[in-house]
Design an enzyme around this catalytic site. Structure first.
Site, PDB file in Angstrom:
ATOM      1  N   SER A  58       0.769  -1.222  -0.049  1.00 19.96           N
ATOM      2  CA  SER A  58       0.076  -0.024   0.172  1.00 19.96           C
ATOM      3  C   SER A  58       0.986   1.293   0.035  1.00 19.96           C
ATOM      4  CB  SER A  58      -0.838   0.058   1.169  1.00 19.96           C
ATOM      5  OG  SER A  58      -2.063  -0.922   0.940  1.00 19.96           O
ATOM      6  N   LYS A  61      -0.038   3.839  -2.887  1.00 19.20           N
ATOM      7  CA  LYS A  61      -0.819   4.965  -2.504  1.00 19.20           C
ATOM      8  C   LYS A  61      -0.564   6.336  -2.347  1.00 19.20           C
ATOM      9  CE  LYS A  61      -4.479   1.912  -0.877  1.00 19.20           C
ATOM     10  NZ  LYS A  61      -3.911   0.708  -0.446  1.00 19.20           N
ATOM     11  N   SER A 118      -6.061   3.669   4.338  1.00 20.74           N
ATOM     12  CA  SER A 118      -5.389   2.684   3.045  1.00 20.74           C
ATOM     13  C   SER A 118      -6.547   1.849   2.323  1.00 20.74           C
ATOM     14  CB  SER A 118      -4.292   1.906   3.539  1.00 20.74           C
ATOM     15  OG  SER A 118      -3.477   1.435   2.480  1.00 20.74           O
TER      16      SER A 118
END
Length: 349
Positions: A58, A61, A118
């Site tokens: 993640s 992101k 997230s």
């Protein structure tokens, strides 16, 4: 006493004296990679496998939001714009907010829940809103990466969920993290929030260091089975900012502790240098390659785990006072000369 018995005694003693000083650490994890950079000067203070290919999970992101911030700066996106949730976005695996197909979320809220929770579904919705499809957004992400100097990164989705070719390096993630700090200082504080309130609910940030280490103000965590535990963190102390990236951690606690130690030691090194001392971050660690083979064999085996009765902590290997260990073992009845002859001295880097 045999070398094996000696090493076992040393391993048991080290467990009591320095619980984190073990081969059962991030350094021996096959996916581990790390880098520590002085953000102000660009100096690389520490690097280990920093250019080896890894999955970012993640941390992806950060790039998703970087592109969104570019759109905001260009006037093509506004904080109050509504983003519609497609079936593709709604079907993303957790972590997610869980909005139904056809529901909407503002750009402001989307940024907030991506940076904290997230949320995979919202990251995909943002990608589709900006580029028409997640695939097209991935192409833009990769092009942006090249422009920033991330030469060993390829993005195929907006979330960081597993894709065989969605890869990066610790160095490239550091480049991205520094670009976020440099290019969007007004938006960066979204990564500093320990929680974000969405529709009256507190959405907690997955970055625990925001709550446990003074000075940490971002940036992004990640986890998938393929990537392990990942984290890009930044912290400020006495006007200096450091950026640390750890990829491939075998546990959240191990990853967090390692990042915290890198940051703390990095600041200590900078403080020492300001007083005329020249030391390095690496010199503050006794790493596995510094340990004699006899000790390493035991630490890496069942004997070091006391035949499985004790679970060794998963944390980075810190400085070990082996001279003290030898002295203490000597007090138990073994001659210091025997101990020194058995294991040798730890070389310093």
């Amino acid at each position: 006493m045999s070398i094996k018995a000696l090493a076992r005694s040393l391993a048991m003693l080290m467990t009591l004296m320095a619980p984190s000083a073990f081969a059962a650490s991030l350094y021996t994890a096959p996916r581990y990679a790390a880098i520590l950079i002085d953000h102000g000067t660009g100096e690389i203070l520490y690097a280990r496998r920093a250019d080896e290919t890894r999955y970012p999970a993640s941390i992806t992101k950060v790039m998703t939001l970087y592109v969104a911030f570019e759109e905001l700066a260009a006037g093509r996106l506004r904080m109050d714009d509504d983003i519609k949730i497609s079936r593709h976005a709604a079907n993303q695996a957790p972590s997610k907010i869980g909005l139904r197909v056809g529901a909407t979320i503002s750009v402001r809220d989307a940024i907030g829940v991506i940076a904290t929770k997230s949320a995979n579904d919202i990251a995909v919705a943002v990608a589709e809103h900006i580029s028409g499809s997640e695939r097209a957004f991935g192409t833009r992400m990769t092009a942006t990466a090249r422009r920033l100097g991330m030469m060993n990164t390829a993005f195929y989705n907006a979330s960081g969920l597993p894709h065989p070719d969605h890869t990066t390096t610790a160095r490239d993630i550091a480049v991205l993290s520094r670009a976020m700090l440099r290019d969007f200082p007004d938006h960066y504080p979204v990564f500093s929030q320990s929680q974000y309130r969405y529709r009256g609910q507190a959405v907690a940030n997955h970055n625990h260091l925001l709550r446990t280490m003074p000075g940490v103000d971002g940036i992004k965590t990640g986890f998938t089975n393929a990537a392990g535990f990942t984290l890009s963190a930044s912290a400020v102390r006495d006007g200096r900012r450091l950026v640390a990236v750890v990829l491939g951690g075998p546990s959240r606690l191990g990853r967090d502790n390692n990042v915290e130690d890198l940051l703390k030691i990095g600041f200590d090194v900078l403080d020492a240098r300001s007083q005329g001392q020249f030391i390095t971050v690496a010199s503050r660690f006794a790493e596995p390659d510094d340990l004699p083979d006899a000790v390493m064999d035991v630490l890496a085996g069942d004997v070091a785990a006391l035949d499985g009765a004790v679970q060794l902590p998963v944390r980075n290997v810190q400085q070990v006072d082996v001279a003290r260990a030898i002295s203490t073992l000597g007090e138990t009845g073994l001659a210091t000369s025997q101990l020194a002859g058995g294991i040798g001295a730890l070389p310093r880097r």
